[in-house]
Scaffold this active site. Sequence first.
Site: not given
Length: 321
Positions: A236, A267, A238, A156-158, A286
């Site tokens: 990074t 978390e 989930r 995706g974008r990241i 996170h």
Amino acid sequence: MKPKIFITRKIPIPIINQLEKSFDVSIWEHEDIPVPQKVLEEKIAEIDGLFCLLTETINKELLINATKLKVISNMAVGYNNIDIEAASKKGIIVTNTPGVLTETTADLTFALLMATARRIPEASSYMREGKWETWSPMQLTGQDIFNSTIGIIGLGRIGEALARRAKGFNMNILYHNRNRKLQAEKELGLQYTTLEDLLKKSDFVCIMTPYTPETHYMIQKEQFLLMKDTAILINTARGGIVNENDLYQALADGEIWAAGLDVFEMEPVSLDHPLLTLPNVVTLPHIGSASIATRMKMAEVAADNLLLVLNGDIPKNVVNK
């Protein structure tokens, strides 16, 4: 009478001031403590808009009492904390904050990759604990990054932003995605491959895919056995994408070399979590999008989404269109 909104954590003051011009605003003031579900249950019955974080569970049971609620504005890209189907059935618009945290999260991902490969936190502790007494040829040696192979799961974008950083390190870039990204392949020299092939060939396996029922425990014992014993896993995205028990065993048994984790299945993580006991694991709380500028922008986008819906408009970041 102004519409009522509830903000589930303290956000930047300018954003609060902006919202107070149009709404009756109430805020959960305890910055380091998530809003209790009981408080959320009470608030949800009386508000028109909810400004929330990933730390809040917005489930079907909670939404039963949401008789006035028109919008849930999630200050995050992911929205697996919200029951989208239940919200949609009640006509509640759900929004997120994509795009604004792309580069910041990619920066953190590559920083975590480098810190893990070169054992930077471990080396810093070694020095601070007074263990550095001499120079030794194999002391605290790590893995090379330049000219290595990176496998990106989820482009995706990241994921694409991470690939651009990897290109600067002359890395061979493999990726696995639901769909091929031909333009990205052309621009960045990426190679599309199966998940199995990616796991077998990569020196760094970076998880960038969204968390969905299909990606739950996407990486577990079977996948770790495919990886090189010198490979490093970076997550990074989930926590639920990786089976943490299997990851611990793979690291303890030397099936893979190390892991860098910014996310966990539950978390915050308890101090007795097994992964926190291993020297070859770099852990972060996170903080993928945690730059001052990016968090401010995320808050701005989340506020704008809320404003637009309650003013009768539809923002572009609707996840349940």
